[in-house]
Design a protein around this motif. Structure first.
Motif, PDB file in Angstrom:
ATOM      1  N   LYS A   1      43.054  36.429  37.656  1.00 31.44           N
ATOM      2  CA  LYS A   1      43.591  36.412  36.302  1.00 31.44           C
ATOM      3  C   LYS A   1      43.039  35.186  35.594  1.00 31.44           C
ATOM      4  O   LYS A   1      42.740  34.185  36.227  1.00 31.44           O
TER       5      LYS A   1
ATOM      6  N   VAL B   1      43.492  38.066  30.729  1.00 30.33           N
ATOM      7  CA  VAL B   1      42.569  38.921  31.464  1.00 30.33           C
ATOM      8  C   VAL B   1      43.210  39.293  32.808  1.00 30.33           C
ATOM      9  O   VAL B   1      43.579  38.423  33.587  1.00 30.33           O
TER      10      VAL B   1
ATOM     11  N   ASP C   1      40.786  44.530  33.291  1.00 26.32           N
ATOM     12  CA  ASP C   1      39.706  43.970  32.473  1.00 26.32           C
ATOM     13  C   ASP C   1      38.505  43.591  33.333  1.00 26.32           C
ATOM     14  O   ASP C   1      37.352  43.789  32.926  1.00 26.32           O
ATOM     15  N   ILE C   2      38.771  43.074  34.522  1.00 29.57           N
ATOM     16  CA  ILE C   2      37.695  42.725  35.459  1.00 29.57           C
ATOM     17  C   ILE C   2      36.946  43.993  35.879  1.00 29.57           C
ATOM     18  O   ILE C   2      35.711  44.014  35.911  1.00 29.57           O
TER      19      ILE C   2
ATOM     20  N   PHE D   1      34.750  45.059  33.124  1.00 26.78           N
ATOM     21  CA  PHE D   1      33.562  44.203  33.098  1.00 26.78           C
ATOM     22  C   PHE D   1      32.545  44.664  34.135  1.00 26.78           C
ATOM     23  O   PHE D   1      31.362  44.821  33.841  1.00 26.78           O
TER      24      PHE D   1
ATOM     25  N   ALA E   1      32.458  40.732  39.776  1.00 34.47           N
ATOM     26  CA  ALA E   1      33.205  39.618  39.190  1.00 34.47           C
ATOM     27  C   ALA E   1      33.134  38.386  40.088  1.00 34.47           C
ATOM     28  O   ALA E   1      33.297  37.264  39.611  1.00 34.47           O
TER      29      ALA E   1
ATOM     30  N   ASP F   1      30.035  37.157  28.935  1.00 29.81           N
ATOM     31  CA  ASP F   1      31.074  37.545  29.887  1.00 29.81           C
ATOM     32  C   ASP F   1      32.456  37.193  29.341  1.00 29.81           C
ATOM     33  O   ASP F   1      33.380  38.007  29.373  1.00 29.81           O
TER      34      ASP F   1
ATOM     35  N   LEU G   1      35.306  39.972  28.346  1.00 29.51           N
ATOM     36  CA  LEU G   1      36.616  39.941  29.004  1.00 29.51           C
ATOM     37  C   LEU G   1      37.740  39.743  27.990  1.00 29.51           C
ATOM     38  O   LEU G   1      38.786  40.399  28.077  1.00 29.51           O
TER      39      LEU G   1
ATOM     40  N   HIS H   1      38.074  43.014  25.984  1.00 31.67           N
ATOM     41  CA  HIS H   1      38.678  44.079  26.788  1.00 31.67           C
ATOM     42  C   HIS H   1      40.182  43.867  26.899  1.00 31.67           C
ATOM     43  O   HIS H   1      40.964  44.814  26.754  1.00 31.67           O
ATOM     44  N   ALA H   2      40.593  42.637  27.146  1.00 33.67           N
ATOM     45  CA  ALA H   2      42.021  42.340  27.264  1.00 33.67           C
ATOM     46  C   ALA H   2      42.751  42.556  25.939  1.00 33.67           C
ATOM     47  O   ALA H   2      43.842  43.139  25.915  1.00 33.67           O
TER      48      ALA H   2
END
Length: 82
Positions: free
Chosen positions: A2, A19, A23-24, A27, A35, A46, A50, A53-54
């Motif tokens: 996280k 995150v 989300d990872i 990615f 990751a 990156d 991230l 996405h979050a």
């Protein structure tokens, strides 16, 4: 894994991107990179992806990644993270 990222928008507002695992995975799927390699080679792209996405997960009105990039000034690690 996280992490908290802080987003500064061009309009002066800010947001905290929390995150999470989803989300990872997003990615890794998008960039076909583990990751685990983030510790050795963390790029600004990156961090941006991230954070997007979050934030997009909690507010789908954020737009596409490219649309969202046009609205931000910076993304960085949240220094207030405990």
């Amino acid at each position: 894994m996280k992490m908290n990222l802080k987003v500064d928008y061009a309009d002066g507002s800010t947001a905290e991107a929390k995150v999470l695992a989803v989300d990872i995975v997003g990615f890794e799927t998008k960039f076909n990179r583990s990751a685990a390699r983030l510790a050795d080679e963390f790029r600004f792209t990156d961090a941006c992806f991230l954070a997007w996405h979050a934030l997009n997960r909690s507010d789908p009105k954020a737009g596409t990644f490219d649309e969202w990039l046009l609205k931000i000034d910076s993304v960085g690690f949240d220094e207030d993270e405990g």
